[in-house]
Motif scaffolding. Structure first.
Motif, short mmCIF file in Angstrom:
data_model
loop_
_atom_site.label_atom_id
_atom_site.label_comp_id
_atom_site.label_asym_id
_atom_site.label_seq_id
_atom_site.Cartn_x
_atom_site.Cartn_y
_atom_site.Cartn_z
N GLY A 105 7.06 8.44 3.01
CA GLY A 105 6.61 8.17 1.65
C GLY A 105 7.02 6.81 1.13
O GLY A 105 7.20 6.62 -0.07
N ARG A 106 7.16 5.84 2.02
CA ARG A 106 7.56 4.49 1.59
C ARG A 106 6.39 3.78 0.92
O ARG A 106 5.29 3.77 1.45
CB ARG A 106 8.01 3.65 2.79
N SER A 107 6.63 3.18 -0.22
CA SER A 107 5.56 2.45 -0.90
C SER A 107 5.98 1.02 -1.23
O SER A 107 5.35 0.36 -2.03
CB SER A 107 5.13 3.19 -2.17
N SER A 108 7.02 0.55 -0.59
CA SER A 108 7.55 -0.78 -0.85
C SER A 108 6.87 -1.82 0.05
O SER A 108 6.74 -1.62 1.26
CB SER A 108 9.06 -0.75 -0.58
N TRP A 109 6.47 -2.95 -0.55
CA TRP A 109 5.89 -4.02 0.24
C TRP A 109 6.90 -4.53 1.27
O TRP A 109 6.54 -4.80 2.40
CB TRP A 109 5.48 -5.18 -0.68
N ALA A 113 6.13 -5.15 5.28
CA ALA A 113 6.13 -6.53 5.77
C ALA A 113 7.23 -6.76 6.80
O ALA A 113 6.98 -7.28 7.89
CB ALA A 113 6.28 -7.49 4.59
N VAL A 114 8.44 -6.35 6.48
CA VAL A 114 9.57 -6.58 7.40
C VAL A 114 9.46 -5.71 8.64
O VAL A 114 9.66 -6.17 9.77
CB VAL A 114 10.92 -6.37 6.68
N SER A 115 9.11 -4.45 8.46
CA SER A 115 9.01 -3.54 9.61
C SER A 115 7.92 -3.97 10.58
O SER A 115 8.12 -3.96 11.79
CB SER A 115 8.73 -2.11 9.14
N GLY A 148 3.13 -10.22 11.76
CA GLY A 148 3.60 -8.93 11.26
C GLY A 148 3.66 -8.87 9.75
O GLY A 148 3.30 -7.87 9.14
N VAL A 149 4.12 -9.95 9.12
CA VAL A 149 4.19 -9.99 7.65
C VAL A 149 2.78 -9.88 7.06
O VAL A 149 2.55 -9.13 6.11
CB VAL A 149 4.91 -11.25 7.15
N VAL A 150 1.83 -10.60 7.63
CA VAL A 150 0.45 -10.54 7.13
C VAL A 150 -0.13 -9.14 7.35
O VAL A 150 -0.74 -8.56 6.44
CB VAL A 150 -0.43 -11.62 7.80
N ALA A 151 0.05 -8.57 8.54
CA ALA A 151 -0.47 -7.23 8.81
C ALA A 151 0.18 -6.20 7.88
O ALA A 151 -0.50 -5.32 7.35
CB ALA A 151 -0.23 -6.85 10.27
N GLY A 152 1.48 -6.31 7.67
CA GLY A 152 2.18 -5.40 6.78
C GLY A 152 1.71 -5.53 5.34
O GLY A 152 1.56 -4.53 4.63
N THR A 153 1.45 -6.75 4.92
CA THR A 153 0.97 -6.97 3.55
C THR A 153 -0.43 -6.39 3.36
O THR A 153 -0.70 -5.73 2.35
CB THR A 153 0.98 -8.47 3.21
N VAL A 154 -1.30 -6.61 4.33
CA VAL A 154 -2.66 -6.06 4.24
C VAL A 154 -2.61 -4.54 4.22
O VAL A 154 -3.28 -3.89 3.42
CB VAL A 154 -3.55 -6.59 5.38
N TYR A 155 -1.80 -3.96 5.11
CA TYR A 155 -1.70 -2.49 5.12
C TYR A 155 -1.16 -1.99 3.78
O TYR A 155 -1.68 -1.02 3.23
CB TYR A 155 -0.79 -2.02 6.26
N TRP A 156 -0.14 -2.63 3.26
CA TRP A 156 0.45 -2.20 2.00
C TRP A 156 -0.57 -2.31 0.85
O TRP A 156 -0.64 -1.42 0.00
CB TRP A 156 1.67 -3.05 1.69
N GLY A 160 -0.47 1.33 1.70
CA GLY A 160 0.97 1.50 1.59
C GLY A 160 1.50 1.69 0.20
O GLY A 160 2.48 2.39 -0.03
N ARG A 161 0.85 1.09 -0.80
CA ARG A 161 1.33 1.20 -2.17
C ARG A 161 1.30 2.64 -2.68
O ARG A 161 2.09 3.03 -3.51
CB ARG A 161 0.48 0.34 -3.12
N SER A 162 0.38 3.42 -2.15
CA SER A 162 0.25 4.81 -2.62
C SER A 162 0.82 5.81 -1.63
O SER A 162 0.54 7.00 -1.73
CB SER A 162 -1.22 5.11 -2.89
N ALA A 163 1.64 5.36 -0.68
CA ALA A 163 2.17 6.26 0.34
C ALA A 163 3.09 7.33 -0.26
O ALA A 163 3.11 8.45 0.22
CB ALA A 163 2.95 5.47 1.40
N GLY A 164 3.82 7.03 -1.29
CA GLY A 164 4.72 8.00 -1.88
C GLY A 164 4.10 8.86 -2.96
O GLY A 164 4.74 9.78 -3.46
#
Length: 168
Positions: A105-109, A113-115, A148-156, A160-164
């Motif tokens: 349930g992570r919704s943090s950018w 991005a880091v992961s 990875g940062v770009v892919a993580g940002t696009v996914y978020w 990702g913002r609504s995962a939680g």
């Protein structure tokens, strides 16, 4: 005056299916964004001459021959190696982090991005752990982190913002 009854809503089945579709769509967009950043980075840094060496170090000999401009003897082997590299290097990091983020349930950018940056940096080492490969990865590490940062940002941004958020 009595209020009207609430309309029937099936319990979470539809919203779960919708979430799966959204996650797959977000992962696909993240993969496209990662590929665009990778191509732009390779083109701007003139890394092309090292791609054949890099592919060979990862154990993708046939792909290395194609990148070096040599004729290929077995097109099936080339397709298999390209498919393996695509799954391992591009899709596995995105899918892994997306599943972890959705399950927890992570919704943090920052999480995405880091992961994904760390997952992209580690993905090529999964294919081969030779010293030569690690030396080549050192030169590409900043690019892999940026991908990875770009892919993580696009996914978020897409999912990702609504995962939680809980389904209603």
């Amino acid at each position: 005056m009595a209020s009207s009854p609430a309309p029937y809503r099936p319990p979470r089945v539809i919203s779960f299916f919708d979430r799966i579709v959204l996650v797959v769509f977000a992962a696909a967009l993240a993969a496209v964004a990662a590929l665009v950043v990778a191509v732009m980075g390779l083109a701007s840094r003139d890394f092309g001459q090292d791609l054949a060496t890099f592919a060979e170090a990862l154990g993708l000999r046939t792909l290395a021959d194609v990148l070096a401009g040599e004729r290929i003897a077995d097109i099936g082997e080339t397709i298999r190696q390209a498919f393996t590299a695509t799954l391992t290097i591009w899709l596995a990091p995105i899918a892994l982090i997306a599943v972890i983020g959705e399950a927890t349930g992570r919704s943090s950018w920052m999480f995405y991005a880091v992961s994904m940056a760390l997952a992209f940096a580690a993905a090529p080492m999964v294919m081969s752990l030779s010293i030569f490969t690690i030396a080549l990865l050192y030169h590409a590490l900043l690019g892999l982190l940026a991908i990875g940062v770009v892919a993580g940002t696009v996914y978020w941004l897409v999912a990702g913002r609504s995962a939680g958020a809980s389904a209603s």
